[in-house]
Design an enzyme around this catalytic site. Structure first.
Site, PDB file in Angstrom:
ATOM      1  N   VAL A 214      -3.000  34.675  45.307  1.00 22.95           N
ATOM      2  CA  VAL A 214      -3.400  34.021  44.197  1.00 22.95           C
ATOM      3  C   VAL A 214      -3.888  35.339  43.182  1.00 22.95           C
ATOM      4  O   VAL A 214      -3.811  35.333  42.093  1.00 22.95           O
ATOM      5  CB  VAL A 214      -4.288  32.872  44.426  1.00 22.95           C
ATOM      6  CG1 VAL A 214      -4.969  32.600  42.915  1.00 22.95           C
ATOM      7  CG2 VAL A 214      -3.868  31.582  44.926  1.00 22.95           C
TER       8      VAL A 214
ATOM      9  N   GLU B  20     -14.430  33.619  67.653  1.00 23.52           N
ATOM     10  CA  GLU B  20     -14.707  34.906  67.182  1.00 23.52           C
ATOM     11  C   GLU B  20     -16.244  35.014  66.914  1.00 23.52           C
ATOM     12  O   GLU B  20     -16.752  33.834  66.776  1.00 23.52           O
ATOM     13  CB  GLU B  20     -14.021  34.987  65.653  1.00 23.52           C
ATOM     14  CG  GLU B  20     -12.624  35.567  65.832  1.00 23.52           C
ATOM     15  CD  GLU B  20     -12.188  35.784  64.476  1.00 23.52           C
ATOM     16  OE1 GLU B  20     -12.940  35.526  63.376  1.00 23.52           O
ATOM     17  OE2 GLU B  20     -10.779  36.227  64.283  1.00 23.52           O
ATOM     18  N   LYS B  21     -16.783  36.112  67.054  1.00 23.89           N
ATOM     19  CA  LYS B  21     -18.155  36.220  66.535  1.00 23.89           C
ATOM     20  C   LYS B  21     -18.293  35.866  65.131  1.00 23.89           C
ATOM     21  O   LYS B  21     -17.302  36.276  64.255  1.00 23.89           O
ATOM     22  CB  LYS B  21     -18.514  37.998  66.814  1.00 23.89           C
ATOM     23  CG  LYS B  21     -19.877  38.432  66.523  1.00 23.89           C
ATOM     24  CD  LYS B  21     -20.885  38.302  67.434  1.00 23.89           C
ATOM     25  CE  LYS B  21     -22.189  38.334  66.982  1.00 23.89           C
ATOM     26  NZ  LYS B  21     -23.165  37.663  67.894  1.00 23.89           N
TER      27      LYS B  21
ATOM     28  N   HIS C   9     -15.196  28.545  52.609  1.00 25.37           N
ATOM     29  CA  HIS C   9     -13.919  29.828  52.682  1.00 25.37           C
ATOM     30  C   HIS C   9     -13.146  29.910  51.845  1.00 25.37           C
ATOM     31  O   HIS C   9     -11.914  30.293  52.113  1.00 25.37           O
ATOM     32  CB  HIS C   9     -13.530  29.166  54.052  1.00 25.37           C
ATOM     33  CG  HIS C   9     -14.552  29.050  55.408  1.00 25.37           C
ATOM     34  ND1 HIS C   9     -15.515  30.103  55.476  1.00 25.37           N
ATOM     35  CD2 HIS C   9     -14.915  28.095  55.826  1.00 25.37           C
ATOM     36  CE1 HIS C   9     -16.499  29.509  56.593  1.00 25.37           C
ATOM     37  NE2 HIS C   9     -15.961  28.236  57.044  1.00 25.37           N
TER      38      HIS C   9
ATOM     39  N   ASN D  37      -1.580  37.255  55.230  1.00 27.68           N
ATOM     40  CA  ASN D  37      -0.765  36.426  54.543  1.00 27.68           C
ATOM     41  C   ASN D  37       0.343  37.159  53.954  1.00 27.68           C
ATOM     42  O   ASN D  37       0.448  38.402  53.453  1.00 27.68           O
ATOM     43  CB  ASN D  37      -1.723  35.893  53.231  1.00 27.68           C
ATOM     44  CG  ASN D  37      -2.818  35.094  53.673  1.00 27.68           C
ATOM     45  OD1 ASN D  37      -2.618  34.022  54.487  1.00 27.68           O
ATOM     46  ND2 ASN D  37      -3.919  35.341  53.098  1.00 27.68           N
TER      47      ASN D  37
ATOM     48  N   LYS E 212     -11.609  31.371  47.973  1.00 23.35           N
ATOM     49  CA  LYS E 212     -11.902  32.234  47.031  1.00 23.35           C
ATOM     50  C   LYS E 212     -12.310  31.595  45.861  1.00 23.35           C
ATOM     51  O   LYS E 212     -11.589  30.910  45.474  1.00 23.35           O
ATOM     52  CB  LYS E 212     -11.021  33.588  47.028  1.00 23.35           C
ATOM     53  CG  LYS E 212     -10.735  34.058  48.272  1.00 23.35           C
ATOM     54  CD  LYS E 212      -9.337  34.627  48.444  1.00 23.35           C
ATOM     55  CE  LYS E 212      -9.239  35.205  49.869  1.00 23.35           C
ATOM     56  NZ  LYS E 212      -7.602  35.427  50.137  1.00 23.35           N
TER      57      LYS E 212
ATOM     58  N   GLU F 288      -6.331  40.665  55.905  1.00 28.16           N
ATOM     59  CA  GLU F 288      -7.528  40.355  55.442  1.00 28.16           C
ATOM     60  C   GLU F 288      -8.562  40.819  56.626  1.00 28.16           C
ATOM     61  O   GLU F 288      -8.360  40.669  57.792  1.00 28.16           O
ATOM     62  CB  GLU F 288      -7.602  38.819  55.353  1.00 28.16           C
ATOM     63  CG  GLU F 288      -6.956  38.226  54.162  1.00 28.16           C
ATOM     64  CD  GLU F 288      -7.193  36.661  53.718  1.00 28.16           C
ATOM     65  OE1 GLU F 288      -6.794  36.310  52.715  1.00 28.16           O
ATOM     66  OE2 GLU F 288      -7.655  36.171  54.571  1.00 28.16           O
TER      67      GLU F 288
ATOM     68  N   ARG G 275       2.805  36.769  51.851  1.00 29.37           N
ATOM     69  CA  ARG G 275       3.230  36.221  50.845  1.00 29.37           C
ATOM     70  C   ARG G 275       2.348  36.958  49.653  1.00 29.37           C
ATOM     71  O   ARG G 275       1.520  37.666  49.811  1.00 29.37           O
ATOM     72  CB  ARG G 275       3.112  34.805  50.637  1.00 29.37           C
ATOM     73  CG  ARG G 275       1.527  34.412  50.982  1.00 29.37           C
ATOM     74  CD  ARG G 275       1.381  33.016  50.548  1.00 29.37           C
ATOM     75  NE  ARG G 275      -0.113  32.740  51.022  1.00 29.37           N
ATOM     76  CZ  ARG G 275      -1.187  33.039  50.508  1.00 29.37           C
ATOM     77  NH1 ARG G 275      -1.314  33.527  49.537  1.00 29.37           N
ATOM     78  NH2 ARG G 275      -2.324  32.625  51.454  1.00 29.37           N
TER      79      ARG G 275
END
Ligand code: ADP
Length: 448
Positions: free
Chosen positions: A294, A200-201, A235, A289, A237, A275, A291
């Site tokens: 968090v 990816e860029k 990467h 994701n 959170k 995301e 699910r």
């Protein structure tokens, strides 16, 4: 609705699910390894059953042990929490084979979104904007070099099976490609048993914006706005908030509808998060994701909705308890992840808690499985709690976070609490003016 469900997880998220069950009149079964016999989720659930030794592979990840625990206790469904088996399509299939309901999407949807190349292809076909890059997998270094030149450096090489920030390598220039390509493949192979990669860029100033979606499995879906998770280390959170400081109602409406339409089209069931990286007012899909995340409590705070309750409703065949029109944002919410880690290198710091005091007061929520005297085992993730605040607006939420952090006491182990005190003093954090790379730079300057 189910009479009894089993929670295939531990720590704060297991406790979180127990709480929702109790309010709904659903009996809960906790599972635990021998290292977790004294854990809070074990004490708080209606029943508890030991499923193996400390190693996750032989306990929280063991299909056989968890299915046996369901049979023994008569649990009709399994809530997977996040991590562990929450995105394991084979596990979902195994449950189905034993007539046990998985509280989440179908095995097929999990499989599709779990392979990042397939996920990207699927999302593209559903009209979701993606990061420019290779069309599918990149098998050889020569292909990678050609695509790098086409897409333009910097680029990021990502393992299709990657997750948790692993299996990603950046090539700043063509000279870095060989090393980055081989190391992304090796990491994918070692961590996930799959060395396929794509390119990816590499976006240099994006924010991380994710959209919470919810489908009823019958073609109806809603979105619950965005969370901004741009403060990241490796990467991963560190702090999350909702709504996003730079997302206007128009942007939210636009991307939210794209996402709810996409999941409605695939009859998606349950909670999901799509995301994106967000740069110059454009959204670029990176992954989905399948699910609960968090950071789901910040969304719960601004909508006043219990997402775990909705997961149980949908899994038991009931409709969602709200419509898109009924979802109105109220105020601002921020979550910080409290890890048992020692600064400055964030080394895991398990051990015994000598004192724990949770903050309280208006707009404060502490999701944690800690208690006085609890011994944090060394075998699992270092997340020990999440402090979530809610205020009428962002400045109020920030002030409340600072106040609540001041009340929080976790003694006996090192934690990331001092990091948040320091971050709250930063102008960029106060104004919300940062991108996904800001925290790494800040850490280098302030903690190294
Ligand atoms: P994982 O599944 O490991 O969480 P993601 O694909 O969700 O991986 O990416 C995690 C983080 O990595 C993102 O939030 C972002 O910080 C960074 N990242 C991923 N793709 C890119 C990209 N194309 N450009 C810049 N940063 C990226």
């Amino acid at each position: 609705m189910f009479d009894k469900i089993l929670i295939a997880n531990r720590g704060e998220i297991a406790l979180r699910v127990v709480r929702a069950c109790r309010e709904m009149g659903v009996k809960s079964v906790a599972v635990h390894s021998t290292a977790d016999s004294d854990a809070m989720h074990v004490r708080m659930a209606d029943e508890a059953i030991c499923i193996g030794p400390p190693s996750s592979a032989q306990s929280y990840l063991s299909f056989a042990s968890i299915i046996a625990a369901c049979e023994i206790t008569g649990a009709q469904a399994v809530h997977p929490g996040y991590g562990f088996l929450s995105e394991n399509a084979a596990f979902v299939q195994a449950l189905e084979d034993h007539d046990i309901k998985f509280i989440g999407p179908t095995a097929a949807d999990i499989w599709t979104m779990g392979d990042k190349i397939t996920a990207k292809d699927t999302m593209k076909a559903l009209g979701v904007p993606c990061v420019p890059g290779s069309a599918g997998g990149v098998p050889t270094l020569e292909d990678a070099q050609r695509i790098g030149a086409e897409v333009g450096y910097p680029v990021i090489i990502k393992a299709t099976a990657g997750g948790g920030g692993r299996g990603m390598k950046v090539a700043q220039t063509a000279a870095d490609m060989e090393q980055a390509f081989h190391s992304a493949r090796a990491e994918g192979k070692a961590a996930f048993g799959n060395d396929e990669v794509y390119i990816e860029k590499y976006l240099t100033t994006p924010r991380h914006i994710e959209i919470q979606v919810f489908g009823d499995g019958k073609g109806n879906a809603v979105h619950l706005g965005e969370r901004d998770c741009s403060l990241q280390r490796r990467h991963q959170k560190v702090l999350e908030e909702a709504p996003g400081p730079c997302i206007t109602p128009e942007l939210r409406e636009r991307i939210g509808k794209v996402c709810s339409d996409a999941v409605a089209k695939i009859n998606y069931a349950g909670a999901g998060t799509i995301e994106f990286l967000f740069e110059n007012d454009e959204f670029y899909f990176i992954e989905m994701n399948t699910r609960l995340q968090v950071e789901h409590p910040v969304t719960e705070a601004i909508f006043g909705i219990d997402l775990v309750r909705e997961q149980l409703r949908v899994a038991s065949g009931m409709p969602l308890s709200f419509t898109q029109d009924e979802l109105v944002i109220n105020g601002h919410s921020i979550e910080v992840r409290i890890n048992a880690e020692k600064l400055p290198d964030f080394r895991p710091c398990p051990g015994q808690i000598t004192q724990f005091h949770a903050p309280g007061g208006l707009g404060v929520r502490m999701d944690s499985a800690l208690y006085d005297g609890y011994r944090i085992p060394p075998y699992y993730d270092s997340l020990i709690g999440k402090l979530i605040v809610h205020g009428r607006d962002r400045p109020e939420a920030l002030a409340r976070l600072e106040r609540a952090l001041g009340e929080l006491i976790v003694d006996g182990v090192d934690t990331t609490i001092p990091l948040f005190h320091a971050l709250l003093a930063e102008e960029a954090v106060q104004t919300g003016d940062y991108n996904i790379h800001w925290l790494e730079h800040w850490l280098k300057e302030n903690l190294a």
